[in-house]
Scaffold this motif. Structure first.
Motif, mmCIF file in Angstrom:
data_model
loop_
_atom_site.group_PDB
_atom_site.id
_atom_site.type_symbol
_atom_site.label_atom_id
_atom_site.label_comp_id
_atom_site.label_asym_id
_atom_site.label_seq_id
_atom_site.Cartn_x
_atom_site.Cartn_y
_atom_site.Cartn_z
ATOM 1 N N ALA A 165 1.906 2.233 -3.337
ATOM 2 C CA ALA A 165 0.822 2.789 -4.151
ATOM 3 C C ALA A 165 0.577 4.273 -3.863
ATOM 4 N N ASP A 166 1.180 4.802 -2.794
ATOM 5 C CA ASP A 166 1.007 6.219 -2.464
ATOM 6 C C ASP A 166 1.651 7.087 -3.545
ATOM 7 N N ARG A 167 0.956 8.100 -4.012
ATOM 8 C CA ARG A 167 1.495 8.962 -5.061
ATOM 9 C C ARG A 167 2.676 9.797 -4.569
ATOM 10 N N ASP A 168 2.755 9.992 -3.260
ATOM 11 C CA ASP A 168 3.868 10.729 -2.663
ATOM 12 C C ASP A 168 4.828 9.718 -2.046
ATOM 13 N N LYS A 176 0.835 -1.207 0.000
ATOM 14 C CA LYS A 176 0.000 0.000 0.000
ATOM 15 C C LYS A 176 0.871 1.259 0.000
ATOM 16 N N ALA A 177 1.983 1.206 0.707
ATOM 17 C CA ALA A 177 2.881 2.364 0.744
ATOM 18 C C ALA A 177 3.435 2.657 -0.650
ATOM 19 N N GLY A 210 4.862 6.759 6.175
ATOM 20 C CA GLY A 210 3.636 6.114 6.644
ATOM 21 C C GLY A 210 3.852 4.643 6.931
ATOM 22 N N TYR A 211 4.658 4.002 6.088
ATOM 23 C CA TYR A 211 4.961 2.594 6.309
ATOM 24 C C TYR A 211 5.724 2.400 7.622
ATOM 25 N N THR A 220 3.307 2.808 10.478
ATOM 26 C CA THR A 220 2.376 1.676 10.553
ATOM 27 C C THR A 220 3.029 0.466 11.189
ATOM 28 N N ASN A 225 5.676 10.274 1.637
ATOM 29 C CA ASN A 225 4.543 9.975 2.512
ATOM 30 C C ASN A 225 4.359 8.460 2.641
ATOM 31 N N GLY A 226 4.536 7.740 1.528
ATOM 32 C CA GLY A 226 4.439 6.284 1.588
ATOM 33 C C GLY A 226 5.513 5.683 2.477
#
Length: 229
Positions: free
Chosen positions: A94-97, A91-92, A104-105, A108, A100-101
């Motif tokens: 797939a983040d456009r940024d 999912k990280a 965020g990972y 998480t 941020n991915g």
């Protein structure tokens, strides 16, 4: 011996392609997994197998019939959690940024460590015999390498960051969680925030060389061996 320790006729589903388990045997298996999931989450994965058996209401012989080794039990208990861990990396990506991915990972995964002491142990050790867990770990690892490359390409991640730094963070976070989880649960998020700031470019100084990957893997394997039954 608990009444749940006895086998009675009847057949249930087969967990791995072998002969079908009798209904009561499958019931015992599910009780053991549920008890181990709760016990490992609260106390870590080095609790005695006898404690898991007591929590499940079965005898230790029944537990070992279903799960001959601790790694067999870990494989069953943490399969869903490790899927979540591997999916988080996907999912990280797939983040456009990418930055941020990446961050965020990290948040998480470290949050997952904080809410489940057993998972905190799983992340900082290796279990060669728990093949399913290690397959999921490898999947997450390869996705994380791509996250690193993408984050560096944005200029936000310091160029000397390596995947070993994530391992060190997870080991440090596991220690903080073990020491402060009940008394000061805000300690782990603060550590993670500090580390993300340290990972952010630019930085005034370069880091010392990262540890040798094989040496770090050996250290993690050592943790696993120390906690074997």
């Amino acid at each position: 011996m608990s009444s749940a320790d006895h086998d009675t006729p009847g057949q249930g589903p087969c967990p791995s392609g072998g002969a079908p388990l009798r209904v009561d045997a499958e019931r015992n298996r599910e009780r053991i997994i549920a008890a181990a999931r709760t016990t490992f989450a609260a106390e870590g994965i080095d609790v005695p197998m006898s404690a898991v058996a007591r929590a499940a209401g079965v005898g230790i012989a029944t537990l070992f019939r279903r799960f001959p080794t601790r790694e067999d039990l870990l494989d069953a208990v943490f399969a869903d959690t490790m899927h979540t861990y591997a999916d988080a990396a996907e999912k990280a990506l797939a983040d456009r940024d990418p930055w941020n991915g990446f961050t965020g990972y990290i948040r998480t995964v470290c949050s997952m460590q904080a809410t489940n002491r057993g998972f905190a142990d799983i992340l900082t050790m290796t279990f060669p015999a728990a093949t399913h867990l290690e397959e999921l770990r490898a999947r997450a690892y390869h996705d994380f390498l791509e996250l690193i490359d993408r984050a560096k390409a944005t200029g936000r991640l310091r160029p000397d960051f390596t995947d070993q730094d994530m391992v060190i963070l997870l080991m440090a976070n596991a220690g903080v969680i073990a020491a402060t989880a009940h008394a000061a649960p805000e300690s782990s998020p603060r550590l993670v925030a500090y580390m993300i700031q340290a990972f952010t470019a630019p930085q005034p100084e370069t880091l010392p060389p990262p540890p040798d990957p094989d040496a770090l893997a050996h250290a993690m394997l050592g943790l696993s061996c120390d906690r074997s039954p």
